[in-house]
Scaffold this motif. Structure first.
Motif, short mmCIF file in Angstrom:
data_model
loop_
_atom_site.label_atom_id
_atom_site.label_comp_id
_atom_site.label_asym_id
_atom_site.label_seq_id
_atom_site.Cartn_x
_atom_site.Cartn_y
_atom_site.Cartn_z
N LEU A 132 41.14 34.70 29.08
CA LEU A 132 42.51 34.53 30.09
C LEU A 132 42.40 34.46 30.85
CD1 LEU A 132 44.05 37.28 27.56
CD2 LEU A 132 44.35 34.89 27.57
N THR A 133 44.15 33.93 31.76
CA THR A 133 43.69 34.63 33.26
C THR A 133 44.90 35.65 33.38
OG1 THR A 133 44.05 32.14 33.95
CG2 THR A 133 44.97 33.05 35.49
N VAL A 134 44.08 36.39 34.22
CA VAL A 134 44.90 37.72 33.90
C VAL A 134 45.10 38.37 35.95
CG1 VAL A 134 44.50 40.73 34.39
CG2 VAL A 134 43.50 38.40 31.55
N VAL A 135 46.19 38.83 36.28
CA VAL A 135 46.40 39.42 37.18
C VAL A 135 46.78 41.17 37.28
CG1 VAL A 135 47.54 39.21 39.13
CG2 VAL A 135 46.96 37.40 38.46
N TYR A 136 45.80 41.75 38.04
CA TYR A 136 46.19 43.25 37.62
C TYR A 136 46.28 43.88 38.78
CZ TYR A 136 43.73 47.02 34.89
OH TYR A 136 43.02 48.34 34.78
N VAL A 137 47.37 44.79 38.69
CA VAL A 137 47.15 45.45 39.66
C VAL A 137 47.50 46.77 39.59
CG1 VAL A 137 49.83 46.96 41.06
CG2 VAL A 137 49.77 44.62 41.26
N THR A 138 46.48 47.53 40.33
CA THR A 138 46.00 48.91 40.41
C THR A 138 45.46 49.12 41.51
OG1 THR A 138 44.56 50.85 39.30
CG2 THR A 138 43.43 48.35 39.87
N HIS A 139 45.93 51.03 42.14
CA HIS A 139 45.54 50.99 43.20
C HIS A 139 43.96 52.28 43.28
CE1 HIS A 139 47.83 54.67 40.93
NE2 HIS A 139 47.10 55.44 41.79
N ASP A 140 43.78 51.84 40.99
CA ASP A 140 42.76 52.53 41.87
C ASP A 140 41.75 51.81 42.40
OD1 ASP A 140 40.01 54.46 40.80
OD2 ASP A 140 40.66 54.78 39.30
N GLN A 141 40.62 51.86 43.28
CA GLN A 141 38.96 50.97 43.94
C GLN A 141 38.50 51.20 42.25
OE1 GLN A 141 35.72 51.71 44.49
NE2 GLN A 141 36.86 53.89 44.82
N ALA A 142 38.06 52.21 41.47
CA ALA A 142 36.72 52.05 40.66
C ALA A 142 37.23 50.96 39.67
CB ALA A 142 36.37 53.25 40.32
N GLU A 143 38.51 51.12 39.13
CA GLU A 143 38.99 50.28 38.30
C GLU A 143 38.89 48.57 38.47
OE1 GLU A 143 42.84 52.50 36.90
OE2 GLU A 143 43.49 50.44 35.89
N ALA A 144 39.23 48.74 40.01
CA ALA A 144 39.32 47.43 40.00
C ALA A 144 38.13 47.34 39.99
CB ALA A 144 40.06 47.40 41.81
N MET A 145 36.99 47.25 40.44
CA MET A 145 35.88 47.30 40.63
C MET A 145 35.82 46.92 39.46
SD MET A 145 34.03 48.10 44.08
CE MET A 145 33.31 48.38 44.07
N ALA A 146 35.67 47.68 38.00
CA ALA A 146 35.34 47.55 36.84
C ALA A 146 35.53 46.46 36.48
CB ALA A 146 35.34 49.31 36.02
N VAL A 147 36.73 45.83 36.56
CA VAL A 147 37.59 45.00 35.71
C VAL A 147 37.37 43.86 36.55
CG1 VAL A 147 38.97 46.62 34.31
CG2 VAL A 147 39.88 45.22 36.23
N SER A 148 37.50 43.56 37.62
CA SER A 148 37.27 42.00 38.55
C SER A 148 36.82 41.14 38.47
CB SER A 148 38.52 42.19 39.44
OG SER A 148 38.88 43.91 39.67
N ASP A 149 37.28 40.03 38.26
CA ASP A 149 36.04 38.56 39.00
C ASP A 149 35.91 38.78 40.56
OD1 ASP A 149 34.78 37.55 36.79
OD2 ASP A 149 37.02 37.69 35.90
N ARG A 150 38.02 38.68 40.98
CA ARG A 150 37.95 39.01 42.12
C ARG A 150 38.58 39.94 42.94
NH1 ARG A 150 36.33 34.97 45.52
NH2 ARG A 150 37.59 34.80 47.19
N ILE A 151 39.07 40.62 43.97
CA ILE A 151 40.01 41.78 43.95
C ILE A 151 40.80 41.07 45.72
CG2 ILE A 151 40.23 43.66 44.75
CD1 ILE A 151 37.44 44.45 43.38
N ILE A 152 42.04 41.66 45.05
CA ILE A 152 42.66 41.27 46.62
C ILE A 152 42.70 42.20 47.23
CG2 ILE A 152 45.42 39.51 47.42
CD1 ILE A 152 44.54 37.66 45.17
N VAL A 153 42.32 42.59 48.44
CA VAL A 153 42.93 43.64 49.10
C VAL A 153 44.80 43.74 49.45
CG1 VAL A 153 42.24 46.32 50.22
CG2 VAL A 153 40.39 44.95 48.39
N MET A 154 45.56 44.64 49.13
CA MET A 154 46.61 44.09 50.49
C MET A 154 46.82 45.45 51.73
SD MET A 154 48.53 42.01 48.66
CE MET A 154 49.99 42.23 49.30
N ASN A 155 47.82 45.07 52.05
CA ASN A 155 47.69 46.48 53.13
C ASN A 155 49.15 46.10 54.23
OD1 ASN A 155 48.28 49.22 53.91
ND2 ASN A 155 46.20 48.05 55.89
N ARG A 156 50.14 46.98 53.60
CA ARG A 156 51.07 46.09 54.51
C ARG A 156 51.50 44.83 54.67
NH1 ARG A 156 50.68 49.86 60.21
NH2 ARG A 156 49.44 51.86 59.11
N ALA A 157 52.20 44.24 53.36
CA ALA A 157 52.68 43.29 52.39
C ALA A 157 51.84 42.68 52.89
CB ALA A 157 53.82 43.26 53.61
#
Lengths: 748, 359
Positions: free
Chosen positions: B187-212
């Motif tokens: 599947l193509t999945v986009v996943y939103v979280t504020h938990d860095q460990a969760e992001a590392m555990a599930v992602s192929d890639r991570i987009i870090v957002m800050n201030r829009a």
């Protein structure tokens, strides 16, 4: 707007577009363009389809010298070309929005510009040349074409990405806006305009000033002890004294209901429902039977002490008394919530700080109730100035604005300009009070309950205060019971005050049934107005509830430009007194292009749009209980707005829907002030029929009829309460309505 | 299931004067799991809702599967979403919830129910068809929400903080199940979280957002080991931020002086002179005081079972370190020597436009 597989071409929902184009075509090619003397449902017009009266627009333009209607056809064609001819998504959306808007505006403009005798304004004739003919009010064909243009405009907007691309939302917003515009804003603007017109319908501020600043309105003669005061002062004085009395009484009732061990609290709750189910003049009638010249009290006084009966009840005292009876329950309803909202721990804190009961009450409890008191005061004030039923029954020579408006229109005067001027004055008072109330509630401060439980006990009232409350409330309750008893008993005696022989004569006269050769005959004099009222109320109620819930959904769940203006528009008619609505409907809808006075349509429309704000409020309150993510989940699962509303929200909102239905039905059945201007020989309203009987001194039938209405309302409410109540006992509780998050709390 | 790509081109979303998303561009390859990570209010949920079509952008274009869907509403997009609150319809049973999307899009009820049962089996929730959502546990509700989204075989599946309502143990299990499911069904999945460990555990890639805005985009390892700025360094796991002095040696490496110590690190094309340095807590090892040129005083030691957290006073500033619990942990107020594992020390480019957001 089906929800099956998306058949989008270039981003517009094509099926909806095709449907509305077909509706437009039908309106232009098939349906009679102008209003028919008979109902469109009676199919007589089909036999003379192409006659000058019945023909559809294209034939009117072709054969009956109304070439301006080609403009409408041309704009429809433009819509069809935009829909069928353009492939680029954005261009097509823009073209649809533009042609839809142009079509709507163009169709309305030709209607307003060309009246029965050609151009309605001289400069139009100068600009476009003279016309051969004229035209009358718009009919079914025009309504269909206007609807089609509006919906094509909405579909174009949705395709441009407005309303998050949802065609149903776009169509709903446009439709509700158009309807509110037509049935609320247009009449109110008309009344403003006609107040500034002289007898020849030309703009004249001096005519307005002449009508507005007369001693009949602003005179202060009563201060000098001589002649009467102006109606504006009468209205204000009456409203102020009524508001003070209602607030004080309401507070006494609320304190007794919450802070004492009074044993009949349920009775207070029952009394608070009475004014909703009672036609507004019933209390006036009861007062006449009790205190009138031939009333019970006068009889007793005359028999016992030889005091000559007087007519003191007719005038300021009587109207005030009736209004205080009628509106105290409303003040009570407002105040009981506030009194219950005062946190007991505050009062306990005061007591631990060495304040005695009286000091606690005056320094803590009462100040905390202040916003509620202001609210109750203003609501009673607004109710009083808008009241028509009691002043017309009891006012005598004491004129107030609402009755003066009525007499300006129906009386020998027939001065529409004066009616409009008085209407503006009344509207000004009402809006001022309304906005003061909104502002006062805006800072609503202290009484809101926190989520924390408060285990404290409400402080008992100081003894002196408790005695005062009882001393006021007990006689008042007794008097209310007596008045209602009078109003009900009066229907069962020959002639009140003169001949107390029991009889069913009045009921037979009003509601007699006979068996004739062809079966049942509705012989009673009241049946005609009774069935008209029931039928039209039953039509209006579901429309009111549907429009109200739809508007509430749009306001709470959708984001679009102008949403707060939209909310204001749907709420506006709440602040407009019924008499003003009545006059403005006459002024607006008695002339082409929209000529619906004397029909059932205007009665239904009047009730729908007067009661809609309550539906909106109820819907908004209920929707606040349902988490918005439920809608969004439904949307991402492929359901469009309509499906989401129907299959997710409505099942969760059922109690609110039922409440809105009941309320709008009951309100429509018992309304007087607006419909009294709008009834006709064919469509008579129960309440106006009763008022006419009262004015003619025929109390027996009036009382019998009122009693029947009250009993009917009680039955209806009880039935519905039972249905709704059972649903609440079902397996789900209110707390579950928030999706799975309820149990876990959601982190934002 | 036909996984689709997602492309944002200069997307802006404004609410009145508030800019929720400021000119964001990115691409999500088909069949990958991309996480939007950031502190609350950074715009990550807005981006998710823009993909879903629950919001339409103020400016810019959005493409899904190569097709421009900028003006297409949520109901017409081939995108499903699992909500933070799950948003299960409380008046419908589990089966009715799951079949809902199929039924409203015109599938026959019998077919819809068969497919709904399949989807429920996929998430391991057979035999609960007639329950109401309120009769399920949190984890079960979560599975129903996933099944309800999956049953439509969407080309893109969205998760909005799906684990935030679960307890810690269940959270780990569910995140692995989501990752498994995504891999299994491509599947193509986009996943939103504020938990860095969760992001590392599930992602192929991570987009870090800050201030829009997007602060940095990359594979989890890239972001952790080569943070683009101080914000990312601080947000992707703990980091001690100190200042060192850089002197380039060749194309890739340079000498970074940290007090008495000099480390050879990739210079990341930064100019010579003072630089920000991020030191991961686990890259700091405590050794005998004599064995290292850097001396530290143990200010605080917190015993956590398997690990010990130290707060250290050092010549380069106060440092926070984590080590495996040893037989004899360093006591408070004793001295120790410090060693740095070069993999856990990185020079960080200064934040663009001088922002200084605390993680």
């Amino acid at each position: 707007m089906s929800d099956t597989v998306s058949d989008t071409v270039g981003g517009v929902r094509d099926r909806a577009l095709r449907v509305w184009l077909a509706v437009g075509a039908a309106g232009f090619l098939l349906a009679p363009w102008y209003a028919l003397p008979d109902s469109i449902l009676s199919t007589g017009w089909l036999t003379l389809w192409l006659s000058k009266e019945n023909a559809p627009a294209w034939w009117q333009a072709w054969a009956w010298q109304r070439p301006w209607l080609w403009l409408v056809g041309g704009l429809l064609l433009a819509c069809a070309l935009a829909a069928g001819g353009l492939r680029d998504r954005r261009q097509r959306a823009n073209a649809l929005a533009a042609t839809g808007a142009a079509g709507f505006a163009g169709t309305l403009a030709q209607g307003f510009a060309i009246g029965p005798r050609g151009w309605t304004a001289d400069w139009l004739g100068a600009l476009f040349g003279p016309l051969a003919g004229g035209q009358y009010g718009m009919g079914a064909g025009a309504a269909l074409v206007l609807a089609a243009f509006a919906m094509i405009f909405a579909l174009g907007l949705a395709a441009r990405g407005a309303f998050r691309g949802d065609a149903f939302v776009a169509c709903s917003v446009v439709a509700v806006t158009a309807l509110v515009g037509l049935f609320t804003f247009y009449p109110v603007t008309t009344i403003l305009a006609s107040a500034f017109e002289d007898a020849g319908s030309t703009f004249s501020p001096s005519a307005f000033a002449g009508r507005m600043f007369t001693s009949k309105i602003w005179g202060l003669g009563c201060l000098g002890g001589g002649t009467r005061c102006g109606v504006a002062w009468n209205t204000l004085i009456l409203a102020l004294s009524c508001a003070v009395a209602c607030t004080a009484l309401g507070l006494a009732f609320a304190l007794i209901a919450t802070r004492t061990t009074f044993r009949f609290k349920r009775l207070l709750r029952v009394m608070s429902v009475l004014p909703i189910i009672t036609p507004p003049f019933v209390i006036g009638l009861g007062l006449i039977l009790l205190f009138g010249r031939s009333g019970v009290v006068n009889h007793l006084l005359e028999a016992a002490f030889g005091i000559t009966p007087t007519r003191w009840i007719y005038g300021y005292p009587g109207v005030l008394l009736a209004q205080v009876f009628a509106f105290t329950p409303i003040a009570f309803l407002v105040l009981i919530g506030v009194v219950e909202g005062v946190a007991p721990s505050m009062e306990e804190a005061a007591q631990t700080l060495r304040a005695n009961r009286w000091t606690t009450f005056t320094t803590v409890s009462l100040p905390l109730m202040r916003p509620g008191l202001a609210n109750a005061f203003l609501i009673s004030f607004i109710e009083s100035i808008a009241d028509f039923g009691n002043p017309i029954v009891l006012g005598g020579n004491f004129g107030v604005l609402s009755t003066e408006i009525f007499f300006s229109v129906v009386g020998a005067q027939l001065d529409q300009g004066r009616a409009a001027t008085l209407g503006i004055l009344l509207l000004g008072f009402a809006l001022a009070a309304f906005f003061v109330q909104r502002a006062a509630l805006g800072r609503r401060a202290y009484t809101s309950m926190s989520g924390k439980g408060d285990s404290g006990l409400p402080a008992p009232l100081p003894d002196a205060l408790r005695r005062v409350c009882y001393a006021v409330v007990m006689p008042w309750v007794a008097l209310t019971v007596v008045i209602y008893a009078m109003a009900l008993a009066g229907g069962f005696v020959e002639t009140w005050g003169r001949n107390f022989t029991p009889t069913l004569r009045h009921y037979v006269k009003a509601f007699g049934l006979e068996w004739g050769p062809s079966g049942l005959i509705w012989a009673g004099a009241a049946w005609n107005s009774f069935w008209t009222t029931v039928r039209l109320s039953a039509i209006a109620a579901p429309l009111t509830a549907a429009l109200g819930i739809l508007a509430a959904w749009l306001i709470t769940r959708q984001r679009f430009v102008g949403r707060s203006a939209f909310e204001f528009g749907t709420m506006l008619s709440f602040a407009v007194p019924g008499t003003v609505i009545g006059v403005s409907y006459i002024l607006a809808f008695n002339v082409p292009p929209i000529e619906i006075t004397g029909t059932a349509v205007i009665l239904v429309a009047c009730n729908v749009f007067r009661n809609m704000p309550v539906g909106v409020r109820a819907g908004m309150a209920a929707m606040a209980q349902v988490d918005a993510s439920l809608d969004e989940a439904s949307t991402t699962l492929g359901a469009r707005g309509f499906t989401t509303l129907r299959s997710v929200l409505l099942p969760l909102l059922r109690p609110a829907v039922v409440a809105a239905l009941v309320y709008s039905f009951v309100r429509a059945m018992t309304t007087v002030s607006a419909v009294i201007f709008l009834v006709s020989a064919d469509y008579e309203w129960a309440t106006t029929y009763i008022i006419n009987r009262v004015v003619n001194g025929d109390y027996g039938v009036a009382i019998a009829y009122s009693s029947v209405l009250i009993v009917l309302m009680i039955v209806v409410i009880a039935l519905i309460q039972k249905l709704v109540g059972e649903r609440r006992l079902g397996r789900r509780t209110a707390g579950e309505v928030r999706g799975g998050a309820a149990q876990f709390g959601s982190a934002a | 299931m036909k996984a689709a790509s997602i492309e944002f081109r200069q997307v802006v979303k404004r609410y009145g004067d508030v800019v929720a998303v400021r000119g964001v561009s990115f691409t999500v390859a088909p069949g990958t799991l991309v996480t939007l990570l950031g502190p609350s209010g950074c715009g990550k949920t807005t981006i998710l809702r823009l993909i879903a079509g629950l919001e339409l952008p103020t400016e810019g274009r959005i493409l899904i599967g190569g097709e421009d869907v900028t003006e297409v509403g949520a109901a017409d997009r081939d995108v499903s979403m699992v909500f933070q609150s799950y948003a299960l319809f409380p008046h419908m049973s589990v089966l009715e919830n799951v079949r809902y999307g199929l039924v409203v899009s015109g599938t026959k009820v019998a077919d819809a129910e068969a497919r709904a049962r399949e989807a429920l089996a996929t998430v391991g929730l057979t035999g609960y068809d007639d329950r109401l959502p309120s009769e399920l546990s949190g984890g079960q509700q979560q599975r129903v929400a996933v099944a309800r989204a999956l049953v439509l075989e969407p080309s893109v599946l969205l998760f909005d903080e799906p684990l935030s309502n679960l307890d810690a143990r269940l959270r780990r299990q569910m995140r692995e199940e989501i990752r498994d499911l995504q891999q299994r069904l491509k599947l193509t999945v986009v996943y939103v979280t504020h938990d860095q460990a969760e992001a590392m555990a599930v992602s192929d890639r991570i987009i870090v957002m800050n201030r829009a805005e997007i602060a940095q985009e990359g594979a989890p390892r890239d972001l952790y080991e080569r943070p683009g700025d101080r914000f990312v360094a601080g947000f992707m796991g703990d980091a001690n931020r100190v200042t060192g002095t850089l002197k380039r040696r060749d194309d890739t490496l340079g000498d970074v002086a940290l007090g008495p110590l000099t480390l050879r690190l990739p210079h990341r094309n930064l100019p010579d002179g003072p630089v920000d340095v991020a030191i991961r807590p686990e890259a700091i090892a405590l050794v005998d005081a004599a064995a290292s040129p850097v001396r530290a005083t143990v200010k605080k030691a917190v015993y956590l079972g398997g690990l010990v957290e130290y707060t250290l006073d050092t010549p380069i500033g106060e440092l926070f370190a984590v080590s495996l619990a040893a037989a004899r942990p360093h006591a408070v107020a004793t001295d120790a020597g410090l060693e740095f594992a070069p993999r856990g020390v990185v020079v960080v480019p200064p934040d663009p436009s001088g922002r200084d957001a605390a993680p």
